[in-house]
Write a protein that holds these residues in place. Structure first.
Motif: not given
Lengths: 492, 321
Positions: A62-65, A252, B104, B107-108, B111
């Motif tokens: 979830y945190n990493l989306g 990516r 990353t 982003w994290t 988020n």
């Protein structure tokens, strides 16, 4: 069972696969010897610990989306694909066969597509009915006569497999347009490596993280002309697409720009992207946009997602597209029934992975059989994806069966039916315990000149007890899929 | 040199702007108590509402400018495009599109920050919890800045990130000053009175400028010296002069290092701002009208932003390469 620890050992001891083939245990007749070491390690884990690690993993997703959008009541909800931490393990021997089977299928479908858009021999020879091809909404007459590099139309293919109670893998469906899910394969592995290093150490599992490299290689291989370093881009419908996370992921992994239609422009039949320094040539496009939305000039004029003129550029060989346009005519649920015959026709081979027995309702015989056995069959509309519109006969009420019957009679050509496959199960962590849940498998194949199959694929799991529908849009989850590099000695 | 997609440049520019905006808003709310107190010591929250010319929108959504309403309006109200939750939401939407470009970790963090904001409720923004919350908000924005500094690949994208950040910061500093000056326009009797000073010192603190100011002006504090510091100090990272100089350097580097040919109008516009900043001292500015001066600066910054968009964000690229 005395070697089992407390907690999970007890839970696995009480585990009952209910007569289905089990991915971790096999069946009474065919025990899964290749998973013995992994089972022992799983059993040594404490249940609370397993639970905690599973929760950590989900929070991290979830945190990493690592999420997809679900549209419900006109609201878009960002959801993770639930991740089950108990892996599904495929032996080296089984995989060798699956790999060959997927390669064979991709080869046959590409030959079929070439044929359909060139000589149409398979139709003239009466193997595949003409109207099934030409009456198919995904048939693109614009593609007739266009030569694609290496004769490859389906560069990225996802084959949905299920395993029946005899332990036999069968093809349930082909996905030759814009198959999705591969990002979860790679991310699930990352997650497992982080959450369960102890479970995985010394197990020789085939890696999956080079998918992006393989994809980029293929995209460069099909780029037109003799461009030294082709500019590859990934074309996405944008952030509101449910698979947007995957588009990000693949861009990516390949290190290429993730573009939308508005970022591209066609000038003199060549494709350019808009950069901070003006227009810059694009050679090869991995498009995650359907045919209809690709080019308003050639296809759906209403589409705002597409790039006007891109088809003309493609036709002239100025840009490569993967997948090619018009592949939908080969992965249709009605055409699917003919794939075994295609394999015979083009390759003179028997299918390595058989189909699920399929009745084609457009044919009188198939319709009659389906109507006579409605309560035993799964009836699927041929045009839908994502598990929508399916009627599962044995689970349907009399009223639902009647609705289905009426639909079949009104538009028989829109349906196929199949027996209900007793899908294999895999131990799955559910509320407070471990229970069997049904799984399928979607291996992914990349094809330019040759076909490479990602070891394993996406194992989707139906998290609701008893349900057979594993689609993420219908509440399914996923598991890490391990392909063993070699099988332990002594197994069958 | 790999090309940068015009839309990416736009997204990264705006991601930086929105995060900078969120941080500045948290700073302002953080010192709200002093800030909102009028000369008779009663709380007047309308001062903050004027910050982004939000009065009309606020009145549409709320019956009165109470503490609860204003903090909700600026922190949690998704209907208010100038709220922190909106700014972070926009930043995240941009970041989402930028995933192929940004790290990353960037982003994290964004988020997680965004998801956390959506868990907040009335208790979290209650007056007694507000300093704690604003501290967390600032820290989250600064974490973003730190992660970006430490992980973001230094190519064109980095320059557009910095451009967005400094343009927004310059603009925010003028707004901060403007609203303060506007609402505290000292009546002759109030000038130099204790209440006035405490408000000017609050203004400095909201820009994290109090100690820096004291190093330059160890004694005394006048509205002119505070305004002069925030506008013209050439070492304070939030002063208009420093931010403008950064914007100038960034545009120059984009031209020299990445051969971007289209930025000349934006650069001319920045030159004009710099010339104006050099031309007058604070006394002269105040004499001629600080508000008009700040207004002019805000318009110029908006112009620079517009020219950058036209030059680099692919708005007019239908012609041949």
């Amino acid at each position: 069972m005395d070697s089992l620890g407390s907690g999970v050992g007890m839970l696995l001891a009480a585990y009952d696969q209910n007569g289905f083939y089990d991915e971790l245990f096999g069946s009474r007749d065919i025990p899964a010897t290749h998973t013995e070491a992994i089972r022992r390690r799983l059993a040594a884990l404490d249940f609370a610990d397993l639970r905690r690690r599973a929760q950590d993993a989900e929070r991290e997703l979830y945190n990493l989306g690592i999420t997809f959008l679900v549209y419900s009541d006109a609201k878009a909800i960002d959801r993770i694909l639930p991740f089950d931490v108990i892996p599904r393990v495929i032996s080296a021997r089984e995989w060798a066969q699956l790999e060959a089977g997927v390669q064979q299928r991709v080869a046959a479908l590409n030959l079929f597509l070439w044929d359909v858009y060139h000589d149409q021999k398979i139709i003239k020879d009466g193997v595949v009915p003409a109207d099934l091809v030409f009456g198919n909404p995904n048939y693109r007459p614009q593609m007739v006569g266009i030569d694609v590099p290496f004769g490859t139309y389906i560069h990225i293919m996802g084959v949905d497999l299920v395993r029946d109670d005899a332990g036999v893998f069968r093809v349930l469906e082909d996905n030759g347009r814009v198959p999705s899910g591969v990002s979860y394969v790679v991310e699930n592995r990352h997650m497992m490596l982080r959450a369960f290093p102890d479970l995985m150490s010394d197990v020789d599992i085939r890696p999956v993280e080079n998918y992006g490299v393989k994809l980029l290689e293929a995209m460069c291989e099909i780029a037109p002309g003799n461009v030294k370093e082709p500019q590859v881009v990934l074309l996405s419908p944008g952030p509101y697409n449910s698979a947007y996370f995957e588009h990000i992921f693949l861009a990516r992994e390949m290190g290429v720009p993730l573009v939308e239609g508005r970022d591209l422009v066609v000038v003199d039949d060549k494709v350019f992207m808009k950069t901070t320094n003006g227009l810059s040539r694009v050679d090869s496009i991995y498009r995650r946009v359907g045919d209809d939305f690709l080019d308003p000039l050639a296809f759906n004029p209403e589409s705002a997602l597409g790039v006007p003129g891109i088809f003309e550029s493609y036709r002239k060989g100025n840009v490569a597209l993967a997948n090619a346009i018009g592949t939908g005519v080969a992965d249709d649920k009605a055409v699917y029934a003919y794939v075994p015959r295609m394999i015979k026709y083009y390759l003179d081979q028997d299918p390595i992975i058989p189909n699920v027995e399929t009745h084609i309702c457009r044919e009188a015989e198939g319709l009659k059989y389906t109507l006579d056995n409605l309560d035993k069959l799964v009836v699927k509309p041929v045009g839908e994806a994502g598990g929508y519109g399916i009627t599962i006969g044995p689970r349907a009420s009399a009223a639902e069966l009647e609705v289905c019957r009426q639909k079949l009679l009104a538009d028989p050509a829109n349906y196929i039916s199949q027996p209900m496959v007793p899908l294999s199960v895999c131990p799955t962590l559910v509320e407070g315990t471990i229970e069997p849940r049904h799984v399928d498998l979607r291996p992914f194949a990349i094809t330019a000149k040759d076909t490479w199959v990602l070891p394993g694929g996406l194992s989707r799991v139906a998290l609701k007890r008893g349900t057979l529908i594993v689609n993420s849009s219908q509440g399914g989850g996923s598991k890490d899929t391990w392909v063993l590099a070699s099988d332990p000695p002594g197994g069958d | 040199m790999s090309a940068l997609l015009a839309r990416y440049a736009e997204c990264i520019f705006w991601m930086a702007r929105y995060m900078e905006r969120a941080e500045n808003l948290a700073r302002i709310l953080d010192v709200h108590e002093t800030f909102a107190r009028d000369t008779r010591g009663s709380k007047d929250w309308t001062a903050i509402v004027q910050l982004n010319a939000d009065t009309a929108r606020f009145k549409e959504l709320y019956p009165s400018a109470t503490a609860e309403n204003v903090t909700n309006f600026y922190i949690l109200d998704g209907q208010n495009p100038t709220s922190i939750i909106s700014a972070v939401g926009y930043a995240r939407e941009n970041a989402r599109q930028l995933r192929p470009l940004i790290s990353t970790e960037m982003w994290t963090q964004l988020n997680v920050f965004h998801n956390w904001l959506h868990t907040l409720g009335p208790t979290d923004i209650a007056l007694h919890n507000l300093p704690r919350l604003c501290g967390k908000l600032k820290e989250a924005c600064q974490t973003h800045t730190g992660i970006t500094e430490g992980t973001f690949y230094r190519d064109q994208g980095w320059y557009f990130y910095q451009l967005g950040k400094y343009l927004e910061r310059a603009d925010q500093t003028t707004r901060l000053l403007d609203i303060k000056y506007h609402t505290l326009l000292p009546s002759t009797a109030d000038v130099g009175s204790p209440i006035d000073i405490s408000q000017w010192s609050a203004l400095l603190r909201s820009a994290a400028a109090y100690h820096a100011f004291r190093r330059v002006h160890p004694r005394g504090m006048t509205p002119a010296s505070v305004a002069g510091f925030l506008l013209f100090n050439d070492s304070f990272p939030r002063s208009v002069v420093v931010c403008t100089r950064q914007v100038d350097q960034l545009l120059t580097r984009l031209k020299s290092k990445y051969r971007l040919r289209r930025g000349s109008i934006a650069m001319e516009c920045v030159d004009e701002i710099q010339a104006a900043l050099d031309a007058h001292g604070i006394e002269q500015v105040i004499a001629q009208g600080l508000h008009e001066y700040l207004d002019w600066l805000q318009l110029r910054f908006a112009e620079v932003s517009g020219h950058i968009a036209v030059a680099y964000f692919g708005l007019d690229q239908t012609a041949a390469a």
